[in-house]
Design a protein around this motif. Structure first.
Motif, PDB file in Angstrom:
ATOM      1  N   GLU A   1      -6.591   5.253  -2.350  1.00 54.74           N
ATOM      2  CA  GLU A   1      -7.577   4.181  -2.214  1.00 54.74           C
ATOM      3  C   GLU A   1      -7.558   3.597  -0.798  1.00 54.74           C
ATOM      4  O   GLU A   1      -8.611   3.322  -0.216  1.00 54.74           O
ATOM      5  CB  GLU A   1      -7.274   3.072  -3.230  1.00 54.74           C
ATOM      6  CG  GLU A   1      -8.257   1.907  -3.177  1.00 54.74           C
ATOM      7  CD  GLU A   1      -7.907   0.822  -4.176  1.00 54.74           C
ATOM      8  OE1 GLU A   1      -8.568  -0.229  -4.145  1.00 54.74           O
ATOM      9  OE2 GLU A   1      -6.971   1.024  -4.976  1.00 54.74           O
ATOM     10  N   PHE A   2      -6.361   3.451  -0.226  1.00 51.88           N
ATOM     11  CA  PHE A   2      -6.257   2.893   1.127  1.00 51.88           C
ATOM     12  C   PHE A   2      -6.955   3.792   2.137  1.00 51.88           C
ATOM     13  O   PHE A   2      -7.729   3.340   2.978  1.00 51.88           O
ATOM     14  CB  PHE A   2      -4.793   2.701   1.516  1.00 51.88           C
ATOM     15  CG  PHE A   2      -4.608   2.126   2.893  1.00 51.88           C
ATOM     16  CD1 PHE A   2      -4.551   0.750   3.079  1.00 51.88           C
ATOM     17  CD2 PHE A   2      -4.515   2.955   4.001  1.00 51.88           C
ATOM     18  CE1 PHE A   2      -4.396   0.209   4.356  1.00 51.88           C
ATOM     19  CE2 PHE A   2      -4.362   2.425   5.273  1.00 51.88           C
ATOM     20  CZ  PHE A   2      -4.305   1.052   5.444  1.00 51.88           C
TER      21      PHE A   2
ATOM     22  N   LYS B   1      -2.713   4.256  -4.994  1.00 48.36           N
ATOM     23  CA  LYS B   1      -2.763   3.206  -3.970  1.00 48.36           C
ATOM     24  C   LYS B   1      -3.020   3.799  -2.591  1.00 48.36           C
ATOM     25  O   LYS B   1      -3.845   3.311  -1.823  1.00 48.36           O
ATOM     26  CB  LYS B   1      -1.440   2.426  -3.950  1.00 48.36           C
ATOM     27  CG  LYS B   1      -1.333   1.331  -4.989  1.00 48.36           C
ATOM     28  CD  LYS B   1      -0.077   0.522  -4.730  1.00 48.36           C
ATOM     29  CE  LYS B   1       0.028  -0.640  -5.696  1.00 48.36           C
ATOM     30  NZ  LYS B   1       1.229  -1.467  -5.404  1.00 48.36           N
TER      31      LYS B   1
ATOM     32  N   ASN C   1       0.806  -1.224   0.000  1.00 42.02           N
ATOM     33  CA  ASN C   1       0.000   0.000   0.000  1.00 42.02           C
ATOM     34  C   ASN C   1       0.839   1.275   0.000  1.00 42.02           C
ATOM     35  O   ASN C   1       0.298   2.371   0.089  1.00 42.02           O
ATOM     36  CB  ASN C   1      -0.907   0.014   1.239  1.00 42.02           C
ATOM     37  CG  ASN C   1      -1.957  -1.074   1.194  1.00 42.02           C
ATOM     38  OD1 ASN C   1      -2.772  -1.120   0.289  1.00 42.02           O
ATOM     39  ND2 ASN C   1      -1.919  -1.969   2.183  1.00 42.02           N
TER      40      ASN C   1
ATOM     41  N   GLU D   1      -9.259   5.983   1.638  1.00 41.15           N
ATOM     42  CA  GLU D   1     -10.706   6.007   1.419  1.00 41.15           C
ATOM     43  C   GLU D   1     -11.375   4.845   2.124  1.00 41.15           C
ATOM     44  O   GLU D   1     -12.497   4.943   2.610  1.00 41.15           O
ATOM     45  CB  GLU D   1     -11.012   5.977  -0.073  1.00 41.15           C
ATOM     46  CG  GLU D   1     -10.713   7.297  -0.780  1.00 41.15           C
ATOM     47  CD  GLU D   1     -10.893   7.209  -2.287  1.00 41.15           C
ATOM     48  OE1 GLU D   1     -11.037   6.057  -2.795  1.00 41.15           O
ATOM     49  OE2 GLU D   1     -10.889   8.252  -2.959  1.00 41.15           O
ATOM     50  N   LYS D   2     -10.667   3.715   2.214  1.00 46.26           N
ATOM     51  CA  LYS D   2     -11.213   2.532   2.892  1.00 46.26           C
ATOM     52  C   LYS D   2     -10.990   2.608   4.401  1.00 46.26           C
ATOM     53  O   LYS D   2     -11.643   1.893   5.162  1.00 46.26           O
ATOM     54  CB  LYS D   2     -10.534   1.262   2.347  1.00 46.26           C
ATOM     55  CG  LYS D   2     -10.907   0.960   0.892  1.00 46.26           C
ATOM     56  CD  LYS D   2     -10.205  -0.305   0.431  1.00 46.26           C
ATOM     57  CE  LYS D   2     -10.572  -0.635  -1.018  1.00 46.26           C
ATOM     58  NZ  LYS D   2      -9.868  -1.849  -1.504  1.00 46.26           N
ATOM     59  N   HIS D   3     -10.030   3.428   4.835  1.00 50.22           N
ATOM     60  CA  HIS D   3      -9.725   3.554   6.256  1.00 50.22           C
ATOM     61  C   HIS D   3      -9.745   5.026   6.663  1.00 50.22           C
ATOM     62  O   HIS D   3      -8.715   5.619   6.963  1.00 50.22           O
ATOM     63  CB  HIS D   3      -8.345   2.948   6.566  1.00 50.22           C
ATOM     64  CG  HIS D   3      -8.212   1.519   6.179  1.00 50.22           C
ATOM     65  ND1 HIS D   3      -7.909   1.124   4.883  1.00 50.22           N
ATOM     66  CD2 HIS D   3      -8.356   0.371   6.901  1.00 50.22           C
ATOM     67  CE1 HIS D   3      -7.858  -0.208   4.837  1.00 50.22           C
ATOM     68  NE2 HIS D   3      -8.131  -0.679   6.046  1.00 50.22           N
ATOM     69  N   PRO D   4     -10.926   5.639   6.675  1.00 47.57           N
ATOM     70  CA  PRO D   4     -11.001   7.085   6.961  1.00 47.57           C
ATOM     71  C   PRO D   4     -10.495   7.466   8.336  1.00 47.57           C
ATOM     72  O   PRO D   4     -10.092   8.608   8.564  1.00 47.57           O
ATOM     73  CB  PRO D   4     -12.503   7.376   6.811  1.00 47.57           C
ATOM     74  CG  PRO D   4     -13.164   6.058   7.040  1.00 47.57           C
ATOM     75  CD  PRO D   4     -12.247   5.037   6.459  1.00 47.57           C
TER      76      PRO D   4
END
Length: 278
Positions: free
Chosen positions: A268-269, A265, A45, A271-274
């Motif tokens: 995106e990471f 990358k 990541n 966005e998944k782990h705000p």
């Protein structure tokens, strides 16, 4: 001084007050009371995973600036078990109205000594050399004033060679074959590099267990830097540490563009782990 921080020599209290104000004014998100166990590069990541005892979080870059006082130097002689609770390496267990001996000759020792004196303790500072060589001007001035007014007792060119239990108090034996009795002894004789932690972070060390870094304080680990006492072979300096931070940030920006121009990358990471965006 480089950069924008208006730092100048001061006491421990004024320095902490300055940094508290900076953190508040600049709205720097700060997490307290969490011990970092390891920092691991997550190549998949393009991030770092910061491990704690209870949780983990991520960052794009890391500056390791933990200093050395987390692992304080201890005297070479053994401390009797019966008085270990009366021997400290910081001021956490000190109370008021005690007769206290502070051992050391650096800024931390000076600040411990006059802080304890201000709290109403009978305080003695002992240093093995004939003169102080590592004090900033403000601390030297305070020691001179406190010594002249008898608010603080200073013993120079003598050292503690052993400790004994004297009826529940600490007997400090000096290298001139004299001894004194104290309620408590506080050592401020520097610290050592936390080698195990640095190795867990992947930082390469030299033969003296000092972190290896380039002219921008960049380690061999991508986007990981070291600053402050942890990067110094001698005594630490807040001014030097601040200048290192300024140079690190500029170096980082030159290599990576804007601070928050994440790669796809990384974007995106987060966005998944705000929760990590803080």
């Amino acid at each position: 001084m480089e950069g924008n921080i208006p730092f100048k020599d001061g006491t421990k209290e004024t320095t902490i007050e300055l940094f508290d104000k900076l953190l508040q004014n600049e709205k720097i998100h700060t997490i307290y009371n969490i011990e970092i166990e390891a920092v691991v590069r997550d190549e998949e990541n393009e991030l770092f995973k910061i491990e704690t005892g209870t949780k983990s979080f991520h960052a794009k870059s890391i500056i390791v600036a933990i200093g050395k006082m987390g692992k304080p130097n201890k005297p070479s002689y053994k401390i009797p078990l019966s008085i270990k609770k009366l021997v400290n390496f910081n001021l956490d267990s000190c109370t008021k109205g005690e007769n206290i001996l502070v051992v050391g000759g650096g800024n931390s020792a000076a600040e411990y000594a006059y802080d304890l004196a201000d709290d109403g303790n009978t305080t003695t500072l002992i240093y093995r050399k004939p003169t102080f060589t590592r004090l900033n001007p403000e601390n030297q001035k305070i020691l001179d004033e406190y010594s002249a007014s008898k608010k603080l007792n200073i013993i120079m060119a003598k050292d503690v060679v052993s400790l004994d239990d004297e009826n529940g108090k600490v007997k400090a034996n000096l290298d001139d074959d004299t001894s004194q009795i104290y309620d408590r002894v506080v050592y401020a004789i520097g610290g050592t590099t936390p080698v195990d932690f640095l190795k867990k972070c992947g930082i390469v060390l030299d033969d003296n267990n000092q972190p290896i870094y380039d002219e921008h304080n960049r380690t061999a680990v991508a986007c990981m830097y070291v600053a402050g006492d942890i990067s110094s072979k001698s005594g630490g300096s807040i001014a030097i540490a601040l200048n290192q931070a300024y140079n690190i940030i500029n170096s980082y920006l030159r290599r990576n563009g804007k601070m928050y121009s994440y790669t796809d990358k990384v974007k995106e990471f987060f966005e998944k782990h705000p929760e990590d965006v803080k």
